[in-house]
Design an enzyme around this catalytic site. Structure first.
Site, PDB file in Angstrom:
ATOM      1  N   ASP A 221      -2.411  16.849 -79.202  1.00 25.99           N
ATOM      2  CA  ASP A 221      -2.044  16.811 -77.787  1.00 25.99           C
ATOM      3  C   ASP A 221      -1.529  18.145 -77.249  1.00 25.99           C
ATOM      4  O   ASP A 221      -1.061  18.212 -76.101  1.00 25.99           O
ATOM      5  CB  ASP A 221      -1.023  15.699 -77.541  1.00 25.99           C
ATOM      6  CG  ASP A 221      -1.686  14.324 -77.589  1.00 25.99           C
ATOM      7  OD1 ASP A 221      -2.846  14.212 -77.156  1.00 25.99           O
ATOM      8  OD2 ASP A 221      -1.046  13.373 -78.067  1.00 25.99           O
TER       9      ASP A 221
ATOM     10  N   ASP B 113      -8.133   9.661 -76.717  1.00 26.05           N
ATOM     11  CA  ASP B 113      -7.284  10.556 -75.918  1.00 26.05           C
ATOM     12  C   ASP B 113      -7.678  12.033 -76.111  1.00 26.05           C
ATOM     13  O   ASP B 113      -7.527  12.857 -75.222  1.00 26.05           O
ATOM     14  CB  ASP B 113      -5.800  10.418 -76.292  1.00 26.05           C
ATOM     15  CG  ASP B 113      -5.372   8.992 -76.606  1.00 26.05           C
ATOM     16  OD1 ASP B 113      -6.207   8.208 -77.095  1.00 26.05           O
ATOM     17  OD2 ASP B 113      -4.197   8.660 -76.399  1.00 26.05           O
TER      18      ASP B 113
HETATM   19  N1  GLY Z   1      -1.926   9.912 -75.803  1.00 26.92           N
HETATM   20  C1  GLY Z   1      -1.187   8.735 -75.946  1.00 26.92           C
HETATM   21  C2  GLY Z   1      -1.176   7.834 -74.771  1.00 26.92           C
HETATM   22  O1  GLY Z   1      -2.020   7.820 -73.922  1.00 26.92           O
HETATM   23  O2  GLY Z   1      -0.265   7.053 -74.706  1.00 26.92           O
END
Ligand code: GLY
Length: 369
Positions: A94, A151
Site C-alpha cells: 500500500d 486492492d
Molecule cells: N486496502 C484495504 C481496504 O480497502 O480496506
C-alpha cells in the site's frame, strides 16, 4: 447541476479548513472522526495503509481553493509518512496509496524535488515486493507470503508513474505482470472480483481464494469491486491496453447493476437481503472510476451512475455539522467488524468523495497518474 457540486466544493473547503487546524493541533494523521475529534489509525501507527489519504485530501483542497494552509497541512502529514521509511518493516504494497497521493501529489502540484525523491523511494519499496512468479506480495506475515489482493490494482499506478519519471521500464513491467495476473485470476465471469487469491510463492501457481473483508468466500465485497473498477481503469490509462479497459467496463457493469435505489452502496453485493450494512467509501471510489470511464468512452451510463452515487452520498450521508471533523458517514472498513470502523466517518472515504466533486467541478489534479 454544476452549481450543486460547486456549492458542495465550497462546503468541503469550509469543513476541512476547520478540521485541518484540529489535526495539526493534535499532531496526528486523521483516520476517522467520532464525537467531534480526529482519531488516528487503529493499527501500525503512521505505517497503516490509509495515511496518504489525508494529505491527498489536503492537496485536493489546495487545488480547489488555492489556500496555502491546505498545502502546509498536507506537508505536515507527509513528513510523518516519510519518517515511516526508517522503520520500514510495517510498510507493505500500500505504499502506492500512501506516497503517490501525498509526496507524489506535492511533486505533481508544486514541483517539489524532495517529494519526487520520496515518491521514487516508495516505488522501490513496491518493486521489492515482486514475488518473481507473477504477483506483488500484499502483506508481510510469513504465512501470507503468497497472498495477492485486488486492492493492489490501485498501487500499480505508482509503478507506472516511476517508469515515466525515470525512463526505467522495470517498474511498468512489474505493474503489467501483476495486472495480467489479476485479470486472469481475480475477475470473475459475471464481472465481480475476488478479494484475496493465494499463490505458491515458489511457482506462482494458484493455491486458493480467501474471503477477506467481504461477507464470505466467493461474495462481492463492494470496496474490492471499486478497487478493481478504478484499478483497471487506471491500468488502461497508463498503458492503453484495451484488455484493461474491457475489464474495467465489465466490473463497472456489475457494480452499476448493484447500486441501491437511494444511491448508497451495500458493503457486500452478496450480503443477506435484510442486512443494512453500507460502505459509502466503495461508492465514492466507484464514482471516481465511472467519471474517468465516462471521459474515456463517452458512455452516458457511466456519468449517470457516478452522479447517482455522488448524489446518494450528498442527500443521505453528508454531515456538515461540527459533530464530526470529516463529512461522509456510513463508511465501513470490513464487513465483519475488524475494529477499523463501521458506519462511521473514515478519511479515505472523504478523499474519494472530494476527488469525485473535484472532477465534477473541473478541478481534479488527477493524483493517480
Ligand atoms: N486496502 C484495504 C481496504 O480497502 O480496506
Amino acid at each position: 447541476m454544476q452549481k450543486r457540486y460547486e456549492e458542495i466544493a465550497c462546503r468541503l473547503a469550509d469543513k476541512f479548513r476547520r478540521s485541518a487546524a484540529v489535526a495539526a493541533q493534535d499532531g496526528l494523521i486523521p483516520y476517522k472522526s467520532e464525537n467531534g475529534r480526529w482519531i488516528p489509525s487503529p493499527y501500525d501507527g503512521n505505517s497503516w495503509w490509509t495515511g496518504g489519504f489525508w494529505p491527498a485530501l489536503m492537496w485536493q483542497m489546495y487545488v480547489m481553493t488555492g489556500e496555502e494552509s491546505f498545502m502546509t497541512e498536507a506537508r505536515r502529514a507527509q513528513k510523518l509518512l516519510v519518517e515511516e521509511f526508517r522503520s520500514f518493516t510495517m510498510l507493505n504494497h500500500d505504499v502506492g496509496f500512501m506516497y503517490l497521493l501525498s509526496c507524489g501529489a506535492d511533486y505533481k502540484i508544486t514541483g517539489n524535488r524532495q517529494a519526487r525523491v520520496d515518491t521514487l523511494h516508495a516505488a522501490h519499496i513496491l518493486m521489492g515486493r515482486n514475488s518473481g512468479v507473477g504477483y506483488i506480495r500484499a502483506w508481510n506475515p510469513p504465512e501470507r507470503m503468497g497472498y495477492a489482493i485486488i486492492d493492489c490494482m490501485m498501487n500499480l499506478t505508482l509503478l507506472f508513474w516511476s517508469s515515466r519519471e525515470t525512463k526505467d521500464p522495470r517498474f511498468a513491467k512489474l505493474a503489467v505482470t501483476h495486472a495480467d495476473t489479476t485479470l486472469r485470476e481475480f475477475v470473475r465471469e459475471d464481472g465481480s472480483v475476488s478479494h484475496i487469491v493465494e499463490f505458491d510463492p515458489q511457482t506462482g501457481a494458484r493455491v486458493r481464494e480467501h474471503a477477506g473483508q467481504g461477507f464470505c468466500l466467493g461474495s462481492s465485497w463492494s470496496r474490492g469491486q471499486a478497487w478493481g473498477l478504478y484499478g483497471f481503469t487506471l491500468a488502461y490509462m497508463n498503458t492503453k491496453d484495451e484488455r484493461y479497459l474491457q475489464a474495467a467496463e465489465k466490473i463497472a457493469a456489475y457494480f452499476m447493476a448493484h447500486i441501491r435505489p437511494d444511491g448508497l452502496t451495500d458493503c457486500d453485493f452478496c450480503q443477506p437481503r435484510d442486512e443494512k450494512r453500507i460502505d459509502n467509501i466503495a461508492g465514492a471510489c466507484a464514482a471516481c472510476a465511472l467519471l474517468e470511464l465516462h471521459k474515456l468512452t463517452g458512455r452516458q451510463a457511466y456519468l449517470d451512475s457516478a452522479l447517482k452515487l455522488v448524489d446518494g452520498i450528498i442527500d443521505h450521508c453528508a454531515d456538515w455539522s461540527e459533530k464530526i471533523c470529516g463529512v461522509m458517514t456510513h463508511c465501513t472498513a470490513s464487513y465483519h467488524d475488524d475494529g477499523a470502523g463501521r458506519h462511521t466517518n473514515i478519511t479515505y472515504g472523504d478523499y474519494f468523495f472530494a476527488e469525485a466533486i473535484a472532477k465534477l467541478v473541473g478541478k481534479d489534479p488527477m493524483l493517480w497518474i
